[in-house]
Design a protein around this motif. Structure first.
Motif, short mmCIF file in Angstrom:
data_model
loop_
_atom_site.label_atom_id
_atom_site.label_comp_id
_atom_site.label_asym_id
_atom_site.label_seq_id
_atom_site.Cartn_x
_atom_site.Cartn_y
_atom_site.Cartn_z
N ALA A 1 42.93 -2.88 0.68
CA ALA A 1 41.65 -2.46 0.14
C ALA A 1 41.40 -0.98 0.44
CB ALA A 1 40.53 -3.32 0.71
N ALA A 2 41.71 -0.57 1.66
CA ALA A 2 41.49 0.82 2.05
C ALA A 2 42.35 1.76 1.22
CB ALA A 2 41.78 1.00 3.53
N GLU A 3 43.53 1.31 0.85
CA GLU A 3 44.41 2.15 0.04
C GLU A 3 43.92 2.28 -1.40
OE1 GLU A 3 48.43 0.75 0.46
OE2 GLU A 3 48.57 1.56 2.50
N PHE A 4 43.35 1.21 -1.92
CA PHE A 4 42.95 1.24 -3.33
C PHE A 4 41.53 1.78 -3.52
CE2 PHE A 4 46.74 -1.22 -3.73
CZ PHE A 4 47.23 -0.87 -4.99
N ALA A 5 40.72 1.77 -2.46
CA ALA A 5 39.35 2.26 -2.59
C ALA A 5 39.26 3.74 -2.22
CB ALA A 5 38.42 1.45 -1.70
N GLN A 6 38.46 4.48 -2.94
CA GLN A 6 38.17 5.87 -2.57
C GLN A 6 37.17 5.87 -1.42
OE1 GLN A 6 39.39 8.70 -4.41
NE2 GLN A 6 40.73 7.10 -5.20
N HIS A 7 36.22 4.94 -1.49
CA HIS A 7 35.17 4.87 -0.48
C HIS A 7 35.69 4.17 0.78
CE1 HIS A 7 32.61 5.27 -4.19
NE2 HIS A 7 32.17 6.26 -3.43
N PRO A 8 34.99 4.37 1.90
CA PRO A 8 35.47 3.73 3.13
C PRO A 8 35.42 2.20 3.07
CG PRO A 8 33.36 4.84 3.49
CD PRO A 8 33.84 5.26 2.14
N LYS B 1 35.96 7.45 6.73
CA LYS B 1 36.99 6.77 7.51
C LYS B 1 37.01 5.26 7.24
CE LYS B 1 38.51 6.35 12.36
NZ LYS B 1 39.87 6.88 12.26
N ASP B 2 38.20 4.70 7.10
CA ASP B 2 38.34 3.25 6.99
C ASP B 2 38.39 2.67 8.39
OD1 ASP B 2 38.77 3.23 4.10
OD2 ASP B 2 40.71 4.14 4.55
N ILE B 3 37.74 1.53 8.58
CA ILE B 3 37.80 0.84 9.88
C ILE B 3 38.59 -0.44 9.65
CG2 ILE B 3 36.46 -0.08 11.82
CD1 ILE B 3 35.79 2.87 11.35
MG LIG Z 1 40.46 4.40 0.87
#
Ligand SMILES: [Mg+2]
Ligand SMILES: Nc1ncnc2c1ncn2[C@@H]1O[C@H](COP(=O)(O)OP(=O)(O)O)[C@@H](O)[C@H]1O
Ligand SMILES: [Zn+2]
Lengths: 155, 305
Positions: B117-124, B6-8
């Motif tokens: 950042a949340a959109e471009f990263a696979q990780h949280p 989950k992204d915070i």
């Molecule tokens: Mg992401």
């Protein structure tokens, strides 16, 4: 047909009639459709015309049809508008414009410090908070935008 | 409730249930945060801390949180010394760092950057402040501090004091406090009132007051923020205003015995140092709470608890 009597506008053979535009918004509609200068077809505008529901503006454009994106843009400027498709002088289809639930790629965020305004590979996107009056919220910076501000920032 | 991955980004995306879960984990983290108990639950995991803007507490408490749980940390706090200053897009920077790490913490001057950042990263991705936008981990640690003190937020009288216009921490805090049923008092100079668009999103109407003296006896939490000199065109005006909104021993003598004083820090005179020794002072505890709360978030989004 009140309007037909007062409006001495030529019938068009093929094209569109954007009807029921809120008064004073006709020029804005033309602007977002990029209709200016020589576009090689006839355009007529009627402003402040009497209709069944009060006053309205009308725009008629020959040999021009609209894409989904353009319909969405018209909805932002003229949420009450009806787009009539004219083929061989007859109305063959009527399309009531509708503000979409998500506004993608047609409005720029008004916040200069929003990441969507910084040369990043992003398409501006907004959630519709309210349709009447129109209030939208940037998906990125969460800033709200309203009425005139939205219209001024249509891409 | 799925925390793994989950992204915070914004406090608004966390439900009451999720917040309760974060606090439950944070509570268990306290002895580890204090160094009294050892843990290795994040051994082998790498946290990237990308600070495009200066920060002391937030960055160090994230790094401490990761170290306390046995994980590793990479990152920077001075983007001038990196390739970002060569004009790389944030999107590209994130794509690369995402390949080097398991979780990303970002602070960036532009609003919405953490969402990008949340959109471009696979990780949280965890937002550690995006311009005037959100700073959800600060909001969570503030809330955690109040929750530990009072148990329930509902019905508490909470005064948000100082710069309510530019202070981003008070915006998301006001939002979540109103969601949880607190009574909010807004105490600020006219120049630094809370913006209308923030107030509009609050569940119940806050009470705006000019003077702390009028409410001091009712308040459970004095949440004080820094009034920045730069906001005032005239330095004498600043001094006058800053004095009016400061917390002193004298003022607190009229407060409830159980009332607490909080501050996101750094303070510059909003709370007199004489207050530090009073039972009301909670700002150092609050700063410490940043560690267990961030430990909880890291282990939850990495899916180890
Ligand atoms: Mg992401
Ligand atoms: N061939 C045409 N050329 C120009 N305008 C037309 C043509 N046909 C219809 N219109 C206009 O298109 C709009 C929609 O037409 P119509 O469906 O007949 O009316 P309404 O929507 O009011 O029931 C009206 O403003 C009408 O004047
Ligand atoms: Zn934006």
């Amino acid at each position: 047909m009140d309007e037909e009597k007062t409006l001495k506008v030529q019938k068009i053979k093929n094209g569109i009639v954007i009807d029921h535009i809120p008064c004073g918004r006709a020029l804005k509609v033309l602007k977002i459709l990029n209709i200016e200068g020589d576009i090689g077809s006839s355009v007529s505008i009627a402003m402040h015309v009497r209709s069944r529901y009060g006053w309205k503006d009308i725009v008629k454009i020959e040999d021009r049809y609209l894409e989904e994106k353009e319909l969405d843009k018209i909805a932002l400027v003229a949420p009450t508008a009806t787009v009539n498709i004219i083929k061989n002088y007859e109305v063959v289809r009527k399309h009531k414009v509708q503000v979409p639930d998500k506004i993608v790629g047609i409005v720029r965020c008004t916040n200069p410090r929003c990441i969507t305004n910084q040369n990043e590979p992003l398409t501006p996107e907004f959630y519709v908070i309210s349709k009447e009056p129109l209030i939208i919220k940037c998906k990125y910076c969460e800033r709200d935008m309203e009425s005139e501000e939205i219209i001024e920032n249509i891409i | 409730m799925m925390f793994k991955g989950k992204d915070i980004v914004s406090i608004k995306e966390l439900s009451k249930k999720e917040i309760d879960r974060i606090f439950e984990v944070a509570e268990e983290m306290i002895p580890i945060a204090r160094g009294e108990k050892k843990s290795e639950i994040l051994r082998g995991y790498v946290l990237a801390t990308l600070f495009f803007e200066p920060s002391t507490r937030t960055r160090l408490s994230f790094e401490t949180a990761m170290h306390r749980l046995g994980g590793g940390v990479i990152g920077f706090s001075n983007p001038k010394a990196t390739s970002i200053s060569k004009g790389e897009t944030l999107a590209d920077t994130i794509r690369i760092i995402d390949l080097y790490s398991d979780v990303i913490v970002i602070r960036h001057p532009y609003e919405g950057s953490a969402r990008l950042a949340a959109e471009f990263a696979q990780h949280p991705v965890i937002n550690a402040g995006d311009g005037a936008g959100q700073h959800p981990t600060q909001t969570l640690l503030d809330l955690f501090t109040m929750t530990r003190e009072f148990g329930d937020i509902k019905g508490l009288n909470i005064a948000l004091i100082g710069d309510l216009k530019y202070g981003r921490t008070v915006h998301s805090l006001a939002y979540i406090l109103s969601e949880l049923g607190a009574n909010i008092y807004l105490v600020s100079p006219p120049l630094l009132r809370m913006p209308k668009h923030i107030i509009r999103e609050l569940k119940s109407r806050p009470v705006e007051v000019d003077n702390l003296d009028d409410i001091v006896e009712e308040v459970d939490v004095f949440y004080v923020t820094r009034i920045q000199k730069e906001r005032f065109p005239d330095p004498t005006e600043y001094r006058k205003v800053a004095g009016t909104y400061s917390i002193t021993e004298k003022l607190l003598s009229k407060a409830k015995k159980s009332a607490i004083v909080m501050h996101p820090l750094p303070r510059v005179g909003e709370i007199a140092t004489e207050v530090d020794k009073l039972p009301h002072a909670r700002y150092f505890q609050q700063a410490f709470n940043g560690v267990p709360v961030r430990m909880a978030l890291l282990s939850l989004v990495l899916g180890v608890v």
